[in-house]
Design a protein around this motif. Structure first.
Motif: not given
Length: 488
Positions: A473, A407, A365-366, A476, A446-448, A480-481
């Protein structure tokens, strides 16, 4: 000649002054009326021909590199030649204009258009710097650039060589120079005025690595005495060659767009085939190279000790194994790269022997903010640490790949649906539970995640990947997270 025509037509023109009613009442009206029509058509045709011949043919000055084979260069007779030159000659035919070519050094060709001394740049790549003084037309053809190594450097990891200050040749003013300076700032660049000078230096042995367009390098190497002295070891980028005009010349930009569309497709393809598939590929001499190697192997077996042959064979196998590994491995993280992952996914989706298929797609994220704030080196450091943390959670047999800048994908066969959801939650919590140590201090991530689970049966790999991407997406978009799970 024009006076004679006018005098001979005077009696007929006098007839036009006769009132139409009298002419129609005349007994000869059936003769005069057709004659008048013929004379009128002849006069109109002559005027049209005279007008067309009096319009001067417009001249356009087109510039490009003079040593960018096979795209543009001067041949042995000193005349403009190459793929782009042929395209613009066809443009001249299709649009009734005259083209005058100025083929020079790369930087000078850019300056000619910027200063208004040339109307059109025949073809180049877009860059942010060039955008300040050029306006581009549509793409002409695709191109890809590679890092080339001398045979003596084979086995050296390309990214490590670039990041550790390795010497690399580039052409002054070319897009390759700007790309390497931006993406690999630690590289020691050796700048040449043209591709021809750079390739001559490489073949002569004074340059061990260079960056060039694949088609250009193949063209020059193929015509040298040692066509296999250099090999491509890392793809850097693919892009479109596009024509360009001086910034603000919207009229000429639109004229080029319409003019290129007038070139017949068959003629355009003929030009591409002539230059792309005749003199810029290896198969002509590859058979000779293989036969020579086989001959040397037989001679070596006869005249050398078996132990020496065994040592050479082992070395060759080690190099081949290393090349196979490099072709399937992401150079930054050491995990599977996108190409190898897509092969694994296609093979899995084409099989009916598995109980289930799990695909997890996630990205950081970001991450752009991190790169902008701390630089790409810190971003790379975070990516490597995240990969190490995620790898400890994966079951045996999972394919873990980096498929984009930040990614990642995980492919696993035979996993239960509940285990898939548990793994996705574990990844989410593991990444977010503690910050990552870096050179600038500890940074949180953090990740999505988009998670897809499918039962047995043949699947379309692109559809499976697109579903996971869509779920990611959606996460997101909602903050997110987090993760979204879908079962087929």
């Amino acid at each position: 000649m024009k006076l004679a025509v006018i005098v001979s037509l005077t009696p007929w023109l006098q007839l036009l002054s006769v009132p139409l009613s009298r002419l129609c009442q005349s007994q000869t009206r059936l003769i005069f009326l057709p004659l008048l029509l013929v004379v009128g058509e002849s006069l109109a045709a002559e005027q049209a021909d005279n007008g067309q011949s009096e319009v001067p043919i417009r001249e356009l000055v087109v510039t490009n590199s003079g040593s960018w084979k096979p795209f543009s260069y001067r041949n042995d007779a000193g005349e403009p030649s190459g793929m782009l030159v042929d395209i613009w000659r066809e443009y001249a035919k299709a649009n009734r204009v005259k083209i005058r070519f100025i083929l020079t050094d790369w930087q000078h060709s850019l300056d000619l258009v910027r200063n208004g001394q040339a109307d059109i740049h025949a073809g180049l790549l877009w860059s942010q710097e060039r955008e300040h003084y050029l306006d581009y037309a549509q793409g002409l053809l695709g191109i890809e650039s590679q890092l080339f190594f001398n045979q003596a450097l084979l086995g050296t990891e390309p990214d490590r060589y670039l990041d550790s200050g390795g010497k690399v040749g580039v052409v002054s003013g070319g897009y390759e120079e700007a790309f390497v300076r931006r993406e690999f700032p630690n590289t020691s660049l050796i700048v040449y005025a043209s591709n021809e000078q750079m390739l001559k230096s490489a073949v002569a042995g004074s340059l061990k690595a260079f960056v060039a367009d694949l088609q250009v390098a193949n063209f020059y190497l193929y015509t040298s005495q040692e066509p296999t002295l250099f090999v491509p070891v890392r793809h850097l980028y693919s892009a479109q060659i596009r024509s360009a005009v001086k910034e603000g010349n919207v009229t000429l930009q639109e004229e080029i767009r319409q003019g290129l569309a007038r070139i017949p497709d068959a003629e355009y393809q003929r030009i591409l085939n002539r230059w792309m598939y005749v003199e810029t590929v290896y198969p002509r001499y590859l058979l000779h190279v293989v036969l020579a190697l086989l001959f040397l192997a037989v001679i070596s077996y006869v005249f050398m000790l078996r132990r020496t042959v065994a040592i050479r064979t082992a070395e060759l196998e080690a190099v081949n194994a290393e090349l196979v590994h490099l072709a399937a491995t992401d150079s930054l993280t050491g995990i599977t790269n996108r190409r190898a992952f897509m092969e694994a996914l296609e093979q899995a989706c084409d099989s009916r022997s598995y109980d289930s298929l799990t695909l997890l797609l996630f990205d950081i994220d970001d991450f752009k903010r991190i790169n902008d704030s701390y630089g790409h080196l810190v971003g790379d450091e975070l990516i490597c640490q995240l990969v190490q943390r995620v790898a400890t959670l994966l079951p045996e047999g999972a394919v873990f790949a980096r498929v984009g800048g930040e990614e990642f994908c995980i492919l696993q066969l035979g996993m239960a649906e509940s285990a898939t959801q548990k793994l996705a939650r574990s990844l989410l919590l593991s990444v977010g539970r503690a910050p990552f140590p870096t050179k600038v201090g500890e940074l949180p991530l953090s990740i999505s995640i988009g998670a897809v689970y499918a039962g047995p049966g043949q699947r379309d790999p692109l559809s499976v990947l697109a579903d996971a991407d869509r779920l990611m997406y959606q996460v997101k978009a909602s903050g997110r997270n987090d993760l979204l799970f879908r079962r087929f």
